[in-house]
Write an enzyme that holds these catalytic residues in place. Structure first.
Site, short mmCIF file in Angstrom:
data_model
loop_
_atom_site.label_atom_id
_atom_site.label_comp_id
_atom_site.label_asym_id
_atom_site.label_seq_id
_atom_site.Cartn_x
_atom_site.Cartn_y
_atom_site.Cartn_z
N ASP A 109 -9.81 1.66 -2.45
CA ASP A 109 -10.73 0.86 -1.66
C ASP A 109 -10.23 0.62 -0.23
OD1 ASP A 109 -8.68 -0.89 -2.16
OD2 ASP A 109 -9.84 -2.23 -3.44
N ASP A 112 -5.53 3.92 1.11
CA ASP A 112 -5.77 4.81 -0.04
C ASP A 112 -6.30 6.18 0.41
OD1 ASP A 112 -5.06 3.05 -2.15
OD2 ASP A 112 -6.95 1.99 -1.90
N ASP A 163 -7.15 1.92 -9.41
CA ASP A 163 -6.70 0.61 -8.94
C ASP A 163 -6.95 -0.41 -10.05
OD1 ASP A 163 -5.94 1.42 -6.48
OD2 ASP A 163 -7.77 0.83 -5.44
#
Length: 956
Positions: A676, A680, A384
């Protein structure tokens, strides 16, 4: 009313409230309260006055929560939010497990028989010495194994406790606070949002589209919508959508989850892939050892019978003959004990446990043992952007408002009051965050980093967040959704009008708008030319690595639903999230280590590219692509572009999942993924190693991950990879060391038995060597800390053979040296050393044993690095290794000089001690010569899994 009143009376009589509860100021029995929620009994809830009645009986304000002073009394009356754990296995059970080893059982039988035969032939106490020596060694092996396993089990319990320590937001004393799940008490008001785990049993107070996944308890896949006639929340379930507040009614063992925990036993860790692979190696070595053991026993027995036949005593058998045969059997069994490398699984476990403990100190919680090892093989990290590569502390730095772009300075605010008021409403009413007063009286903003940045910006215009929230009535709220990439709210204004606010990804919100706010605060139609200019502003913000969001509103006639079109654009905000210090260096370390870093983000492609370039992820020949374009490609097209793909922007969770699947299944990469959010979870689950963020991560993400990065820092991920490689290389070092000892011990006793009819290494001696190999060797080599050189070579490939040709070179070279040395001593030692007298055989055998042990001591030092010549570098900083070396030498001196009766040794002269040590140290010189042999010549063995490798010695 009378009906409910009479029911309440009957109910109270049935469940009499304990005196201690009423004395504390509460008016409901804890078990009764827990039962209402667990059984979803709406009638009993109503008979107690519903939500308001329960809150009154619990003496709690649904608005302000409990006061901090009440926490101890609530814990005393209603219990702690902790589960009764299964007591740890006592130490004696680990001793019992260690005693189950078949070879040790056989040795114990041998020891008992040896004591019996020895007393019968040599009398008391001399006849007991051999048997007691074997029993003493067995005792040491069992105790050391049991202590190691016991400590490891305690360590896993500590790590498991840390894993279960979740933090939740509660309202106490009228303000929102972050507390550990273990500190929750009955009466707490808990704030829930998407991805959170419900921390206790409770009753729904209020919320927006709150949907709960109860599959972990009920097994039902259909999510449950929270509403007034279905207000019960159960511990252990998860928030699938929406947000809300709950009143905690029962904690710990009174919850449904707590009752379920009673029936569950403590789960152990599965074997890791490396342990499975090494168990296969151990089985093969064990079979070879069994063959040698049987062969040795047959050779010794055959020689013994032939000698008796030659001397004509074949019909005469005495107790001494039986003792000789028993001794041959003990030697064969001990050869088997030495051959079976029990130390392999122990070394893996020790190394992984050591790495897990160290990583915990470095802000990485390893949830699954195998992840540590697998991370060492990672060839690709899909990361990310926000919070991982960047600081996760966002600030609004640029805005476009009323047709003008400007930087946000301390005193730079818009002048028109009407525009400011609309802007503040759009920020304060359409938010998942909250502004609270901290302990020191300072303003504290709770919520996601993006929400916090917007609220901080909004407070420039109006400091009174609570007043704005109370002034307007929120009718409906749609929390941020990763698919729609927007958040919406419908509110009733003070004049009775209904207004919708929306915020989200710039290009999506811009498409929903057909008007903009002018400087006078009025809405005017949005022309195509203006739309193009705003799109250019958004792109210019993004090119400066700013995350852009648009805020808009729409006035409505009714409050039926939140619209999707005809909004008025208020502002475009550019939020800066600076790159974390050290990220650029960490990315470079990954690239040097052959690990490809790919950024997968929901951000605008220009923002993503700018950040990726700043971090060193996006190179000149790399590809940056948007999610929609990626998902439209065929499988073959994806396979073509993925090797060069470095940035994926505007991606959906399914795009991330597809990328990970393609990398693993089609391109055979070992993939690590960071995440997070709840969205995901599929990608984290699909990856070889899922890395969840500890600060920004939801509980669903953490549960789907193998490792939780406690500080959300990319540098920590690199550290996990380094420790993973260290685990793998440490096990290789240990295997190299152990196989060398195995080969030498087996061949020495076997050849000697075949030629001379006796084995120079006795059962007790071999058991001592076995303990050096299995336990102390594993402890020394498996706990070596990683060095930076590990991150300067490519990842270990999938399915490569574990024993490399470098290892074979070192094993065979050292084995040849040791066999030559021991062979010369065995067959020509008396002449060379001028050993005479009645003790000459005992002295020679003791010297052989001592030399053999010191060869292993120095070879253990050699095994610290399989390629570098300077193996002493960093040795003294590894205190475990130094302690093991000193302990081994100390015990060896004690065995030779003071325990001769048990170990069949005699004290050696100073000259022979020096000879033993110098001969053992000769393996250091042999190692230098071996490391000068290029790995690409000499032995036709398989590839070692590393690319590229040096062809000569590394002198560093």
């Amino acid at each position: 009313m009378n009906f409910f009143g009479s029911t309440a009376v009957q109910h109270t009589e049935k469940h009499k409230i304990p005196e201690e509860v009423t004395k504390a100021g509460f008016n409901i029995d804890p078990d009764e309260l827990a039962s209402i929620v667990r059984s979803h009994d709406i009638k009993r809830l109503e008979s107690n006055g519903g939500l308001n009645g329960i809150s009154t009986k619990l003496s709690v304000s649904l608005e302000n929560g409990i006061s901090l002073s009440e926490i101890p009394i609530r814990q005393k009356i209603y219990g702690l939010n902790k589960f009764v754990e299964k007591p740890p296995r006592p130490f004696w059970m680990f001793v019992w497990d260690a005693l189950q080893d078949l070879t040790l059982i056989i040795l114990m039988v041998c020891a008992v028989v040896s004591v019996g035969v020895g007393i019968a032939t040599e009398g008391w106490p001399k006849g007991m010495y051999d048997g007691i020596g074997i029993i003493s060694c067995i005792f040491l092996v069992v105790i050391v194994t049991a202590i190691s396993d016991y400590k490891q089990s305690l360590q896993f319990r500590d790590l498991d406790k840390e894993k279960r320590n979740i933090f939740v937001h509660v309202t106490r004393n009228g303000s929102r606070k972050k507390v550990s799940i273990h500190d929750l008490v009955v009466g707490d008001i808990v704030n829930l949002s998407i991805g959170d785990q419900v921390p206790a049993d409770g009753i729904f107070i209020s919320g927006y589209s709150l949907t709960i996944d109860e599959s972990s308890l009920s097994g039902e896949s259909e999510p449950v919508n929270m509403e007034k006639n279905r207000p019960f929340l159960l511990s252990g379930t998860k928030v699938q959508d929406g947000s809300g507040k709950m009143l905690v009614t029962s904690v710990g063992m009174r919850t449904e989850w707590g009752r379920l925990m009673v029936t569950l036993s403590e789960g152990g860790e599965d074997e890791t892939p490396l342990q499975v692979k090494l168990n296969g190696v151990a089985t093969i070595i064990g079979k070879i050892g069994l063959g040698f053991a049987v062969l040795t026993f047959l050779v010794l027995t055959t020689r013994f019978i032939v000698v008796k036949a030659i001397h004509g005593h074949i019909t005469e058998w005495s107790m001494n003959d039986a003792l000789n045969l028993l001794n041959y059997f003990a030697i064969a069994v001990t050869i088997l004990v030495v051959a079976v490398p029990e130390g392999l699984p122990l070394a893996v476990t020790l190394s992984l446990a050591f790495a897990m403990k160290k990583l915990m100190n470095d802000k990485a919680l390893v949830r699954h043992l195998s992840a540590c090892e697998t991370m060492g093989s990672a060839s690709c990290i899909c990361t990310d952007k926000t919070g991982t590569l960047t600081t996760n502390h966002m600030v609004v730095t640029k805005i476009w408002i009323c047709g003008e772009a400007k930087r946000v300075e301390e005193n730079n605010t818009t002048t028109n009051e009407k525009v400011a008021r609309t802007l503040v409403q759009a920020i304060f009413l359409n938010t998942g965050g909250e502004v609270v007063k901290g302990k020191d009286g300072k303003t504290e903003i709770l919520g996601s980093p993006t929400e916090a940045a917007l609220l901080e910006f909004g407070l420039r215009f109006d400091k009174n967040f609570d007043a704005q929230k109370k002034e307007f009535n929120i009718i409906k709220l749609e929390p941020f959704n990763s698919v729609k990439k927007k958040m919406s709210v419908l509110v009733k204004l003070s004049d009775g009008k209904v207004r919708a606010f929306v915020k989200g990804a710039s290009e999506i919100i811009l498409c929903m708008c057909d008007k903009i706010v002018e400087k006078n605060g009025e809405s005017v139609p949005l022309s195509e030319e203006q739309r193009k200019k705003i799109a250019d502003v958004i792109n210019s913000f993004a090119c400066e690595a700013l995350r852009t969001l648009c805020l808009a509103f729409r006035d409505m006639e009714n409050d039926e639903s939140i619209p999707e079109t005809n909004y008025t654009l208020i502002v475009v905000v550019g939020i800066k999230d600076p790159v974390r210090p050290g990220v650029k260096e960490a990315v470079k370390t990954c690239l040097d280590a052959g690990i490809v870093v790919r950024m997968v983000t929901g951000d605008n492609i220009n923002t993503a590219k700018a950040i990726a370039k700043e971090c060193g992820i996006l190179t000149d020949d790399g590809i940056a692509i948007e999610g929609p374009e990626f998902r439209d490609k065929t499988t073959e097209e994806m396979k073509e572009i993925i090797p060069k793909l470095q940035v994926m922007a505007r991606s959906l969770p399914l795009d991330k999942h597809k990328l990970v699947t393609m990398l693993r299944k089609e391109l055979k990469e070992v993939v690590a993924v960071t995440g997070d959010g709840t969205n995901d979870a599929p990608a984290l689950h699909e990856a070889d190693i899922g890395l969840a963020m500890g600060i920004a991560g939801t509980e669903v993400a953490k549960e789907s991950a193998d490792v939780v990065i406690m500080d959300d820092n990319f540098s920590t991920i690199v550290n996990v990879a380094k420790w993973g490689r260290s685990v793998y290389i440490n096990i290789q070092k240990f295997v190299q060391f152990q196989l060398t000892v195995n080969v030498v011990a087996l061949m020495t006793n076997f050849v000697s038995a075949c030629i001379s009819g006796s084995a120079p290494l006795t059962a007790v001696q071999l058991l001592w060597v076995n303990m050096i190999m299995d336990t102390l060797g594993a402890l020394a080599l498996a706990t070596e800390p990683p060095h930076d050189g590990l991150m300067k070579r490519s990842p270990i490939g999938r399915n490569v053979n574990f024993i490399t040709k470098i290892m074979w070179r070192n094993i065979i070279g050292q084995s040849i040296y040791q066999l030559i040395v021991l062979g010369v001593l065995k067959f020509d030692g008396k002449r060379l050393l001028n050993l005479n007298g009645p003790n000459s055989n005992a002295t020679l055998n003791t010297l052989i044993f001592n030399t053999f042990v010191f060869c292993q001591v120095f070879n253990e030092i050699n095994s610290r690095d399989m390629e570098k010549i300077n193996i002493l570098k960093g040795m003294f900083s590894s205190w475990i290794f130094v302690i093991v070396m000193v302990s081994t030498v100390t015990f060896q001196v004690i065995i030779v000089e003071f325990l001769g009766t048990f170990a069949n040794t005699v004290p050696l002269s100073g000259d022979l001690w020096i000879l033993s040590v110098l001969t053992g140290a000769g393996s250091l010189i042999i190692a230098i010569g071996l490391k000068c042999i290029p790995v690409n010549t000499g032995f036709p063995m398989h590839h070692d899994g590393y690319e590229p490798l040096p062809t000569g010695p590394d002198l560093a």
